[in-house]
Design an enzyme around this catalytic site. Structure first.
Site, PDB file in Angstrom:
ATOM      1  N   SER A  23       0.832  -1.217   0.000  1.00 42.38           N
ATOM      2  CA  SER A  23       0.000   0.000   0.000  1.00 42.38           C
ATOM      3  C   SER A  23       0.863   1.261   0.000  1.00 42.38           C
ATOM      4  O   SER A  23       0.351   2.360   0.047  1.00 42.38           O
ATOM      5  CB  SER A  23      -0.920   0.006   1.228  1.00 42.38           C
ATOM      6  OG  SER A  23      -0.178  -0.203   2.413  1.00 42.38           O
ATOM      7  N   ASN A 110      -2.027  -2.974  13.078  1.00 39.51           N
ATOM      8  CA  ASN A 110      -3.488  -2.838  13.033  1.00 39.51           C
ATOM      9  C   ASN A 110      -3.985  -1.639  13.844  1.00 39.51           C
ATOM     10  O   ASN A 110      -4.830  -0.864  13.388  1.00 39.51           O
ATOM     11  CB  ASN A 110      -4.158  -4.119  13.524  1.00 39.51           C
ATOM     12  CG  ASN A 110      -3.838  -5.294  12.622  1.00 39.51           C
ATOM     13  OD1 ASN A 110      -3.251  -5.119  11.549  1.00 39.51           O
ATOM     14  ND2 ASN A 110      -4.210  -6.494  13.044  1.00 39.51           N
ATOM     15  N   THR A 155     -40.310  25.790  -9.474  1.00 37.61           N
ATOM     16  CA  THR A 155     -40.539  24.419  -9.020  1.00 37.61           C
ATOM     17  C   THR A 155     -40.774  23.632 -10.304  1.00 37.61           C
ATOM     18  O   THR A 155     -41.352  24.179 -11.254  1.00 37.61           O
ATOM     19  CB  THR A 155     -41.761  24.286  -8.083  1.00 37.61           C
ATOM     20  OG1 THR A 155     -42.929  24.660  -8.804  1.00 37.61           O
ATOM     21  CG2 THR A 155     -41.627  25.159  -6.836  1.00 37.61           C
ATOM     22  N   HIS A 156     -40.295  22.420 -10.365  1.00 38.25           N
ATOM     23  CA  HIS A 156     -40.329  21.612 -11.599  1.00 38.25           C
ATOM     24  C   HIS A 156     -39.625  22.322 -12.747  1.00 38.25           C
ATOM     25  O   HIS A 156     -39.963  22.110 -13.914  1.00 38.25           O
ATOM     26  CB  HIS A 156     -41.767  21.284 -12.022  1.00 38.25           C
ATOM     27  CG  HIS A 156     -42.625  20.764 -10.912  1.00 38.25           C
ATOM     28  ND1 HIS A 156     -42.759  19.424 -10.643  1.00 38.25           N
ATOM     29  CD2 HIS A 156     -43.358  21.416  -9.968  1.00 38.25           C
ATOM     30  CE1 HIS A 156     -43.566  19.271  -9.593  1.00 38.25           C
ATOM     31  NE2 HIS A 156     -43.930  20.472  -9.154  1.00 38.25           N
ATOM     32  N   SER A 277     -13.592  27.086 -26.675  1.00 35.85           N
ATOM     33  CA  SER A 277     -13.713  25.913 -27.536  1.00 35.85           C
ATOM     34  C   SER A 277     -12.598  25.959 -28.574  1.00 35.85           C
ATOM     35  O   SER A 277     -12.213  27.032 -29.039  1.00 35.85           O
ATOM     36  CB  SER A 277     -15.080  25.934 -28.218  1.00 35.85           C
ATOM     37  OG  SER A 277     -15.046  25.201 -29.414  1.00 35.85           O
ATOM     38  N   ASN A 285     -17.290  28.424 -22.016  1.00 35.80           N
ATOM     39  CA  ASN A 285     -17.922  27.256 -21.390  1.00 35.80           C
ATOM     40  C   ASN A 285     -17.754  27.222 -19.867  1.00 35.80           C
ATOM     41  O   ASN A 285     -16.676  27.520 -19.362  1.00 35.80           O
ATOM     42  CB  ASN A 285     -17.338  25.974 -21.979  1.00 35.80           C
ATOM     43  CG  ASN A 285     -17.671  25.821 -23.447  1.00 35.80           C
ATOM     44  OD1 ASN A 285     -18.716  26.274 -23.904  1.00 35.80           O
ATOM     45  ND2 ASN A 285     -16.771  25.200 -24.194  1.00 35.80           N
ATOM     46  N   GLU A 290     -19.384  22.395 -14.374  1.00 37.32           N
ATOM     47  CA  GLU A 290     -19.713  21.090 -14.972  1.00 37.32           C
ATOM     48  C   GLU A 290     -18.896  19.981 -14.307  1.00 37.32           C
ATOM     49  O   GLU A 290     -19.415  18.916 -13.975  1.00 37.32           O
ATOM     50  CB  GLU A 290     -19.416  21.097 -16.480  1.00 37.32           C
ATOM     51  CG  GLU A 290     -20.392  21.924 -17.282  1.00 37.32           C
ATOM     52  CD  GLU A 290     -19.950  22.026 -18.735  1.00 37.32           C
ATOM     53  OE1 GLU A 290     -20.495  21.293 -19.566  1.00 37.32           O
ATOM     54  OE2 GLU A 290     -19.042  22.822 -19.033  1.00 37.32           O
ATOM     55  N   TYR A 317      -9.144  -7.390  12.192  1.00 33.06           N
ATOM     56  CA  TYR A 317      -8.526  -6.837  10.993  1.00 33.06           C
ATOM     57  C   TYR A 317      -8.491  -7.868   9.868  1.00 33.06           C
ATOM     58  O   TYR A 317      -8.232  -9.049  10.082  1.00 33.06           O
ATOM     59  CB  TYR A 317      -7.083  -6.366  11.288  1.00 33.06           C
ATOM     60  CG  TYR A 317      -6.394  -5.831  10.043  1.00 33.06           C
ATOM     61  CD1 TYR A 317      -6.581  -4.517   9.638  1.00 33.06           C
ATOM     62  CD2 TYR A 317      -5.610  -6.655   9.242  1.00 33.06           C
ATOM     63  CE1 TYR A 317      -5.990  -4.033   8.479  1.00 33.06           C
ATOM     64  CE2 TYR A 317      -5.011  -6.189   8.081  1.00 33.06           C
ATOM     65  CZ  TYR A 317      -5.205  -4.875   7.703  1.00 33.06           C
ATOM     66  OH  TYR A 317      -4.628  -4.389   6.562  1.00 33.06           O
ATOM     67  N   GLN A 322      -7.295  -2.487   3.977  1.00 30.54           N
ATOM     68  CA  GLN A 322      -6.318  -1.600   3.351  1.00 30.54           C
ATOM     69  C   GLN A 322      -6.971  -0.806   2.215  1.00 30.54           C
ATOM     70  O   GLN A 322      -6.482   0.242   1.814  1.00 30.54           O
ATOM     71  CB  GLN A 322      -5.154  -2.459   2.820  1.00 30.54           C
ATOM     72  CG  GLN A 322      -4.025  -1.682   2.221  1.00 30.54           C
ATOM     73  CD  GLN A 322      -2.805  -2.554   2.006  1.00 30.54           C
ATOM     74  OE1 GLN A 322      -2.097  -2.892   2.949  1.00 30.54           O
ATOM     75  NE2 GLN A 322      -2.566  -2.957   0.764  1.00 30.54           N
ATOM     76  N   LYS A 325      -8.241   3.246   1.929  1.00 30.68           N
ATOM     77  CA  LYS A 325      -7.442   4.464   1.808  1.00 30.68           C
ATOM     78  C   LYS A 325      -7.584   5.246   0.519  1.00 30.68           C
ATOM     79  O   LYS A 325      -7.790   6.462   0.546  1.00 30.68           O
ATOM     80  CB  LYS A 325      -5.967   4.124   2.030  1.00 30.68           C
ATOM     81  CG  LYS A 325      -5.696   3.843   3.481  1.00 30.68           C
ATOM     82  CD  LYS A 325      -4.286   3.430   3.743  1.00 30.68           C
ATOM     83  CE  LYS A 325      -4.243   2.751   5.082  1.00 30.68           C
ATOM     84  NZ  LYS A 325      -5.079   1.503   5.137  1.00 30.68           N
TER      85      LYS A 325
HETATM   86  N1  ARG Z   1      -1.106  -1.468   5.224  1.00 29.48           N
HETATM   87  C1  ARG Z   1      -2.024  -2.053   6.136  1.00 29.48           C
HETATM   88  C2  ARG Z   1      -3.395  -1.363   5.967  1.00 29.48           C
HETATM   89  O1  ARG Z   1      -3.414  -0.285   5.465  1.00 29.48           O
HETATM   90  C3  ARG Z   1      -1.576  -1.871   7.536  1.00 29.48           C
HETATM   91  C4  ARG Z   1      -2.090  -2.895   8.489  1.00 29.48           C
HETATM   92  C5  ARG Z   1      -1.500  -4.220   8.137  1.00 29.48           C
HETATM   93  N2  ARG Z   1      -1.846  -5.214   9.068  1.00 29.48           N
HETATM   94  C6  ARG Z   1      -1.704  -6.532   8.807  1.00 29.48           C
HETATM   95  N3  ARG Z   1      -2.066  -7.330   9.741  1.00 29.48           N
HETATM   96  N4  ARG Z   1      -1.306  -6.953   7.655  1.00 29.48           N
HETATM   97  O2  ARG Z   1      -4.392  -1.925   6.290  1.00 29.48           O
END
Ligand code: ARG
Length: 460
Positions: A23, A110, A155-156, A277, A285, A290, A317, A322, A325
């Protein structure tokens, strides 16, 4: 390069697995939070005599020097070390030697990652409140300049009743105010510390979670270690607040697009917020509203994405988490960019008062007042509505607006009509007659402005 968890393994990780499970490409955005969390953790470890003061000082200065290098962009992160937590730990050990390995005592990635995310969103929430306030300030400034600007309310998307342009803009002010309230409220749940939960069950070391909470200025700690490492509902909450805010942004954007069309011509966006354009030289534009309208889609996607990741996920966990994110970072970026553009775009937009005014005189949006007039003369509203409907039909057939229908003609529909009807039907009168609390009458709009002003000034 050897892995921090390599002891149990006899084979190198498959390269594709390494890339697939890493990650670091996105969670390096948590570097600052990861170090802040570690600094507090290590201080507590020393205070609880779990590691020596001396080791803690060495680790702290190692972390601080890493922090400096990271902020200068002097560190490259590596996929082999999977994520930001292990990349930093590896660098720390490189920097200060094996003592760096004591940092992870009594903690797991975790509870560490959950803490990073809490710290990250806590800061973003404060920033978003400020950015929303800038949009509110822009709306309020335009509202102050347009208390007497009359345009048709719809309205509408059919002309309904004349309203003050300030009133219309202030409707968004209040929507954004609620978005801010939601952010403030979410701080209660963001400001709870997961660290100390360990992998899921707590830790054998005599740690002091409250002390870490103090150091990191959290209001409290998660009461249950399993909940602490499994919960992502604070992120879901943020994504949903962001989605609601983007919904408001997209509705306002849509109105800006419509209003700036030649068909409406109610406003003109500043040249610096429009694009041209490549083929049609006359075009100006409204790309920005938009895109704001369209970008709302990805914030919904990120919300649904995380809800789906969490749905049916067993405690505690799982690597699935992961996936919380990228969507979150994307929504943060989208909302931030949107709010930053919206404020100056509103501020610089030009309001075509004449065009708005003309639209109000060339429609039947004063028909309700014609009916109300008959009601004040004693007719039940339902009958007044029926008569007025017939008058409107008659006027449309004769290509007249209600102010052009002569008094003799009115009297043919009801003997209750007198000359004072023309005063009643004038757009200013129609607007100002809606003097109920929260209505569009100038005096009510002024009250709203006072209230809105005091809200913005509270936080100065
Ligand atoms: N990169 C992991 C995440 O974002 C961190 C936690 C990893 N924990 C594990 N038990 N593999 O979730």
């Amino acid at each position: 390069m050897s892995k921090l968890w390599g002891g149990r393994f006899t084979k190198e990780t498959n390269q594709l697995v390494e890339q697939f499970t890493a990650s670091i490409s996105f969670d390096q955005r948590l570097a600052k939070e990861d170090i802040i969390g570690s600094l507090a953790h290590v201080q507590m470890l020393a205070e609880c005599n779990i590691i020596t003061e001396e080791d803690a000082d060495t680790i702290k200065s190692g972390l601080q020097s890493l922090q400096k290098k990271i902020s200068e962009g002097a560190l490259d992160f590596h996929v082999e070390h999977e994520d930001i937590h292990m990349n930093i730990e590896k660098y720390l050990i490189d920097e200060i030697g094996p003592v760096g390995g004591k940092l992870h005592t009594g903690r797991s990635r975790n509870d560490q990652v959950a803490t990073d995310m809490h710290l990250y969103l806590r800061e973003r929430t404060v920033e978003f409140i400020e950015l929303i306030e800038a949009v509110q300030a822009a709306l309020l400034a335009q509202a102050k300049d347009n208390i007497d600007t009359i345009l048709p309310g719809y309205t509408h998307l059919q002309r309904a009743q004349p309203i003050s342009f300030a009133h219309h803009l202030l409707a968004y002010f209040w929507m954004f105010e609620r978005d801010k309230e939601r952010l403030y409220d979410s701080q209660k749940r963001i400001n709870v510390l997961p660290l100390g939960a360990g992998a899921l069950a707590g830790t054998t070391f005599p740690i002091d979670r409250d002390r870490v909470a103090d150091l990191l200025q959290f209001d409290s700690v998660y009461a249950n270690s399993i909940d602490a490492v499994s919960d992502r509902d604070f992120i879901v909450e943020f994504l949903s607040i962001a989605s609601i805010t983007m919904t408001h942004i997209s509705r306002l954007s849509e109105e800006l697009v419509i209003w700036s069309s030649q068909e409406f011509g109610f406003i003109e966006l500043d040249d610096s917020f429009c694009t041209g354009s490549s083929i049609m030289p006359q075009k100006k534009n409204p790309d920005v509203p938009e895109l704001l309208r369209a970008k709302t889609g990805r914030t919904y996607g990120n919300l649904i994405g995380l809800l789906t990741v969490l749905k049916g996920l067993p405690l505690a966990y799982n690597k699935d988490m992961q996936e919380d994110k990228e969507g979150m970072f994307d929504t943060v970026e989208t909302l931030e960019g949107s709010l930053k553009l919206l404020a100056p775009m509103i501020e610089t937009m030009m309001v075509n008062r004449q065009t708005m005014r003309k639209a109000v005189t060339e429609d039947y949006s004063n028909a309700t007042d014609l009916a109300d007039y008959l009601v004040t003369k004693g007719l039940p509203f339902r009958e007044a509505h029926e008569i007025t409907g017939r008058i409107v039909l008659y006027a449309i057939k004769n290509q007249q607006y209600l102010l052009e229908v002569r008094i003799e003609e009115y009297k043919r529909f009801s003997s209750l009509f007198e000359d004072d009807i023309y005063e009643i039907l004038a757009p200013e009168h129609v607007m100002n007659a809606r003097n109920s609390l929260g209505g569009t009458a100038t005096s009510q709009v002024k009250k709203q402005i006072v209230k809105a002003d005091s809200i913005l000034n509270q936080h100065d």
